[in-house]
Design a protein around this motif. Sequence first.
Motif, PDB file in Angstrom:
ATOM      1  N   SER A  53      18.686  41.905  16.213  1.00 32.79           N
ATOM      2  CA  SER A  53      18.996  43.154  15.492  1.00 32.79           C
ATOM      3  C   SER A  53      20.224  44.210  16.160  1.00 32.79           C
ATOM      4  CB  SER A  53      18.005  44.105  15.268  1.00 32.79           C
ATOM      5  OG  SER A  53      17.656  44.859  16.618  1.00 32.79           O
ATOM      6  N   GLY A  54      20.841  44.761  15.546  1.00 37.16           N
ATOM      7  CA  GLY A  54      21.999  45.805  16.325  1.00 37.16           C
ATOM      8  C   GLY A  54      21.339  46.463  17.325  1.00 37.16           C
ATOM      9  N   ILE A  92      22.508  46.466  21.193  1.00 38.68           N
ATOM     10  CA  ILE A  92      22.669  47.619  21.978  1.00 38.68           C
ATOM     11  C   ILE A  92      21.695  47.923  23.297  1.00 38.68           C
ATOM     12  CG2 ILE A  92      22.775  50.173  22.009  1.00 38.68           C
ATOM     13  CD1 ILE A  92      23.390  49.833  18.743  1.00 38.68           C
ATOM     14  N   TYR A 124      24.762  56.711  16.256  1.00 39.11           N
ATOM     15  CA  TYR A 124      23.470  56.413  15.465  1.00 39.11           C
ATOM     16  C   TYR A 124      22.518  56.657  16.070  1.00 39.11           C
ATOM     17  CZ  TYR A 124      20.214  53.120  13.370  1.00 39.11           C
ATOM     18  OH  TYR A 124      18.892  52.819  12.555  1.00 39.11           O
ATOM     19  N   GLU A 141      31.348  54.947  19.397  1.00 41.68           N
ATOM     20  CA  GLU A 141      31.478  54.047  18.114  1.00 41.68           C
ATOM     21  C   GLU A 141      32.852  53.952  17.741  1.00 41.68           C
ATOM     22  OE1 GLU A 141      28.309  55.435  15.662  1.00 41.68           O
ATOM     23  OE2 GLU A 141      26.665  54.814  16.780  1.00 41.68           O
ATOM     24  N   PHE A 148      30.457  50.330  11.973  1.00 43.41           N
ATOM     25  CA  PHE A 148      31.227  50.826  10.634  1.00 43.41           C
ATOM     26  C   PHE A 148      32.568  50.076  10.518  1.00 43.41           C
ATOM     27  CE2 PHE A 148      29.000  54.615   9.260  1.00 43.41           C
ATOM     28  CZ  PHE A 148      27.655  54.271   9.777  1.00 43.41           C
ATOM     29  N   SER A 182      25.913  45.870  14.866  1.00 44.33           N
ATOM     30  CA  SER A 182      24.419  45.553  13.819  1.00 44.33           C
ATOM     31  C   SER A 182      25.105  44.424  12.927  1.00 44.33           C
ATOM     32  CB  SER A 182      24.294  46.855  13.189  1.00 44.33           C
ATOM     33  OG  SER A 182      23.339  46.424  12.057  1.00 44.33           O
ATOM     34  N   THR A 184      23.556  43.377  10.531  1.00 45.35           N
ATOM     35  CA  THR A 184      22.788  43.529   9.564  1.00 45.35           C
ATOM     36  C   THR A 184      23.886  44.128   8.284  1.00 45.35           C
ATOM     37  OG1 THR A 184      21.241  43.984  11.103  1.00 45.35           O
ATOM     38  CG2 THR A 184      20.746  44.504   8.764  1.00 45.35           C
ATOM     39  N   LYS A 185      24.843  44.664   8.765  1.00 44.41           N
ATOM     40  CA  LYS A 185      25.889  45.570   7.887  1.00 44.41           C
ATOM     41  C   LYS A 185      26.836  44.769   7.321  1.00 44.41           C
ATOM     42  CE  LYS A 185      23.142  49.124   9.133  1.00 44.41           C
ATOM     43  NZ  LYS A 185      22.230  48.778  10.334  1.00 44.41           N
ATOM     44  N   THR A 237      18.852  40.411   9.191  1.00 42.80           N
ATOM     45  CA  THR A 237      18.860  41.259  10.105  1.00 42.80           C
ATOM     46  C   THR A 237      19.512  40.720  11.542  1.00 42.80           C
ATOM     47  OG1 THR A 237      16.949  42.524   9.049  1.00 42.80           O
ATOM     48  CG2 THR A 237      17.680  42.965  11.439  1.00 42.80           C
ATOM     49  N   GLY A 238      20.437  41.302  12.156  1.00 45.50           N
ATOM     50  CA  GLY A 238      20.937  40.535  13.370  1.00 45.50           C
ATOM     51  C   GLY A 238      21.856  41.523  14.134  1.00 45.50           C
ATOM     52  N   LEU A 281      23.470  50.024   5.350  1.00 43.99           N
ATOM     53  CA  LEU A 281      25.061  50.314   4.910  1.00 43.99           C
ATOM     54  C   LEU A 281      25.912  48.972   5.154  1.00 43.99           C
ATOM     55  CD1 LEU A 281      27.564  50.658   7.630  1.00 43.99           C
ATOM     56  CD2 LEU A 281      25.278  51.816   8.219  1.00 43.99           C
TER      57      LEU A 281
HETATM   58  C1  LIG Z   1      26.382  52.130  14.266  1.00 36.86           C
HETATM   59  C2  LIG Z   1      25.177  51.584  14.160  1.00 36.86           C
HETATM   60  N1  LIG Z   1      24.803  50.854  15.093  1.00 36.86           N
HETATM   61  C3  LIG Z   1      23.318  49.978  15.181  1.00 36.86           C
HETATM   62  C4  LIG Z   1      22.738  50.332  14.165  1.00 36.86           C
HETATM   63  C5  LIG Z   1      21.482  49.428  14.436  1.00 36.86           C
HETATM   64  O1  LIG Z   1      21.451  48.161  13.680  1.00 36.86           O
HETATM   65  P1  LIG Z   1      20.086  47.442  13.237  1.00 36.86           P
HETATM   66  O2  LIG Z   1      19.433  48.207  12.331  1.00 36.86           O
HETATM   67  O3  LIG Z   1      20.653  46.275  12.920  1.00 36.86           O
HETATM   68  O4  LIG Z   1      19.235  47.132  14.546  1.00 36.86           O
HETATM   69  C6  LIG Z   1      23.048  50.807  12.917  1.00 36.86           C
HETATM   70  C7  LIG Z   1      21.846  50.968  11.880  1.00 36.86           C
HETATM   71  O5  LIG Z   1      22.324  51.517  10.967  1.00 36.86           O
HETATM   72  C8  LIG Z   1      24.174  51.639  13.174  1.00 36.86           C
HETATM   73  O6  LIG Z   1      24.446  52.327  11.917  1.00 36.86           O
END
Ligand SMILES: Cc1ncc(COP(=O)(O)O)c(C=O)c1O
Length: 406
Positions: free
Chosen positions: A89-90, A94, A115, A158, A190, A209, A211-212, A221-222, A346
């Motif tokens: 996941s993101g 992180i 975030y 970010e 973003f 992330s 995932t976005k 998800t990643g 998102l």
């Molecule tokens: C800017 C940002 N970084 C990290 C994440 C975390 O990502 P994940 O949900 O894939 O763990 C998000 C999740 O919305 C995010 O908006």
Amino acid sequence: MAQHYGEHTRAVRATAAAPAPGTPMRIPVYRASTYAFATSRDYAASLTGDGQYAYARIDSPNSDAFAAAVAALEGAHLEGEVHGQGFASGMAAISTTLLALTHAGAHVVASRALYGNTYKLLDVVLRRFGVAVDFVDITDPAAVRAAFRPETVLVYTETLANPTMTVSDLPVLAALAHEAGALLVVDSTFASPVVCRPLEHGADIVLHSATKYLGGHSDATGGVAVGRPDLLARIREARIDLGPHLAADEAFLLHRGLETLPLRMARQCATAAEFAAALAEHPAVARVDHPSLPTHQGHVLARKLFDTGPEGPRYGAVVTVTPRGGREAGIAFADRLRLATIAPSLGGTHTVVSHVASTTHRQMSDEALHAAGIDPGAVRFSIGVEDPADLIADARQALDGLPVKK
Ligand SMILES: Cc1ncc(COP(=O)(O)O)c(C=O)c1O
């Protein structure tokens, strides 16, 4: 991959090795947790990094291929090697990166506008392990400089902050961090490499992330970390110890999504700019946050750091709209939308919205929200690939029904 190729060519060609006759056009899913060896010696050698796969928590072909493709896109115009590591996941990317690059007694200078889970990870979890953190206004270089201590190991920000779309001046932050002997770590979720590539502006590590936008279809998800090979080696070690590797099926989907990233992102950015301009004029709207608006903090900086495509300058595809009337008006606005869907996350093809204070940033007190420049009524739109006119009409009908407050 050749550095002169255009962004669409790079995105398609970074998704697979050049196909030899009779081989699949894309890397198959290696759905295996363990790999066989001819001899014990071969098995032992694989564990010291001879490049053979042994065990999926350690390394796997799909995760490696995906991370290498992201590294190629993020380092498109850089000389030399850029490495990548895939994560579940993101937040896995992180947290593993922060644990790999900090230690008890270390100090981190972080943006105030992060975030929510990242904010909590730094503010609560890392502090428990003896890492000191100062949250600063990342748009103020003097505040960043003043926060440095001899123990500062990294600056964390970010590219485009969630949800204010505040733009970080990456070259300035990189120079400040490096001058102080620290690293610059950037969450570029973003922006995606289609809008901005922080490594080209001096960042040491870029996180996503996936995932976005990278995956782009809200079906996987990643996370991914890319950047300097020496740092990525430390991050990989921590990933192996902590265990949050990217699964093969997810890696396959995220990797496939990358092919259309420039197509999707260019359109989403253009629609977001049109949407922001239209909503900024609505009488029920107190504020619109999007760097395309000349009044936004990041407008000039975005023109300097972000890409321009045939469709015009790119400013990201998240637009935060704050109706007049505070928290309740924000909730009512989101609930009145018929096309945009209330949903977390998102970056996908569908436009989704979140009432920020009660969802993505629920971990932050009103004081912390205020410090991060977030209004309790803010509603975050992740603009998808729908027709701009339909999205604007939907938001207008939702706003038209709100009681207008001065
Ligand atoms: C800017 C940002 N970084 C990290 C994440 C975390 O990502 P994940 O949900 O894939 O763990 C998000 C999740 O919305 C995010 O908006």
